[in-house]
Design an enzyme around this catalytic site. Structure first.
Site, PDB file in Angstrom:
ATOM      1  N   LYS A 200       0.820  -1.219   0.000  1.00 29.92           N
ATOM      2  CA  LYS A 200       0.000   0.000   0.000  1.00 29.92           C
ATOM      3  C   LYS A 200       0.849   1.263   0.000  1.00 29.92           C
ATOM      4  CE  LYS A 200      -4.303  -1.713   2.019  1.00 29.92           C
ATOM      5  NZ  LYS A 200      -5.264  -1.624   3.149  1.00 29.92           N
ATOM      6  N   HIS A 256      -3.056 -12.725   0.025  1.00 33.60           N
ATOM      7  CA  HIS A 256      -4.155 -12.619   0.995  1.00 33.60           C
ATOM      8  C   HIS A 256      -5.480 -12.189   0.367  1.00 33.60           C
ATOM      9  CE1 HIS A 256      -2.518  -8.508   0.974  1.00 33.60           C
ATOM     10  NE2 HIS A 256      -3.657  -8.073   1.520  1.00 33.60           N
TER      11      HIS A 256
END
Length: 351
Positions: A200, A256
């Site tokens: 991110k 994930h």
């Protein structure tokens, strides 16, 4: 009390050494290398006192055999010998002996020499643990710096790490995926999960902190954090030694958001193509997203989140891990009460 094997074909030497060490160490007196290997199938000693000159299998041969076995190769071995020649000592050290003690030996000297080597082992373990604690603290700071850019997911990293521990604990208790989990070092794996969202850092603040629901273009950009996370960790691997911590971290970062039915991203993996770490993190990550308030949604209740995960079994999530989740959903609700030490206790001491 630490355990010492005494291996000598001379009964007098066995009795002398055993008497000297009784009350200081738990000792086993063994008359041959063969008997030693039989006992090693049941007991892993902290140190072995090994006679050099024995019939059938001498000390050098026995040590060579020890060093060829993955489970036994790190046991410190001190040779007991009546010889006093440099050639024998060089040969012994080359094979892997940590010391030589000449016979006949003084009991106080024997104890001191053993203390030295077992003490060194203890110091090394303590030093490694200190390094690991600093390492984990550093990773936690980096992960939380990344998370601080995302104004809507505060505490997500710490919570998902704990959810992960709860799920692994239950998988072990219920015998699910235990072969794979038994190979993990949890002191490497659990901290590595903190880096699952490290990608991110490459996502624009305009997307990351958008206060309304993401549109299709925004979501396409956000999805890139998985590939970016893998890329960042690959860059670390290129500049450092590849180790299990980094390999686990790369899997968490990249997998994930994969889904059991193959509809996830970034690679569209399905079923057990998705590494186990990613399949476990998927539930931890989604549960936390559901029960956490976001600018574009109110938090779901715990009961609603559980029902969503139950309904997505076999679609988004691995059905076996959903089963484990349903067994421990109260631990998710009462997160602070879960004692992570329980996980290490049932994991065979792999810390």
């Amino acid at each position: 009390m630490k355990t010492v094997f005494i291996v000598d074909d001379n009964a007098t030497n066995l009795v002398t050494a055993k008497n000297a060490l009784t009350g200081v160490y738990k000792t086993y007196a063994l008359p041959s290398a063969e008997k030693m290997f039989q006992l090693l199938e049941k007991i892993n000693p902290d140190l072995i006192l090994l006679d050099v000159e024995m019939p059938e299998m001498d000390g050098f041969q026995a040590l060579s055999k020890l060093k060829s076995d993955e489970k036994q190769k790190n046991i410190p071995v001190v040779f007991l010998t009546a010889k006093n020649d440099a050639e024998s000592e060089i040969r012994g050290f080359d094979i892997g002996a940590v010391d030589f003690i000449n016979k006949p030996f003084s009991p106080p000297v024997l104890i001191k020499r053993i203390e030295t080597h077992i003490g060194i082992d203890t110091i090394v373990k303590q030093s490694l643990r200190s390094v690991r604690l600093v390492h984990n603290a550093t990773i936690n700071i980096i992960a939380n710096m990344v998370e601080s850019r995302d104004k809507v997911t505060g505490g997500h990293i710490d919570r998902t790490q704990k959810y992960l521990a709860i799920l692994i604990h239950e998988l072990i208790l219920t015998g699910m995926y235990t072969d794979e989990i038994s190979k993990w070092n949890l002191e490497e794996l659990l901290p590595s999960a903190q880096l699952h969202d490290v990608g991110k850092i490459k996502i624009s603040d305009l997307v990351l902190n958008k206060t309304e629901k993401l549109n299709d273009d925004d979501f396409a950009l956000m999805k890139k954090h998985c590939e970016e996370g893998e890329r960042i960790i690959d860059g670390i691997i290129e500049k450092a030694e590849k180790d299990n911590f980094l390999l686990h971290a790369k899997i968490f970062a990249g997998c994930h958001h994969e889904k059991w039915d193959g509809s996830g991203y970034p690679k569209g993996l399905a079923g057990e193509e998705i590494p186990l770490e990613g399949r476990i993190m998927a539930i931890a990550d989604v549960y936390d997203a559901l029960v956490t308030e976001r600018p574009y949604k109110k938090p779901f209740s715990h009961e609603q989140a559980v029902e969503i995960i139950r309904n997505d079994s076999g679609k988004h999530f691995d059905p076996k891990i959903v089963e484990a989740f349903l067994n421990v959903e109260n631990d998710f609700l009462e997160l602070e009460k879960f004692d992570i030490a329980k996980l290490f206790d049932i994991h065979g001491g792999k810390k």
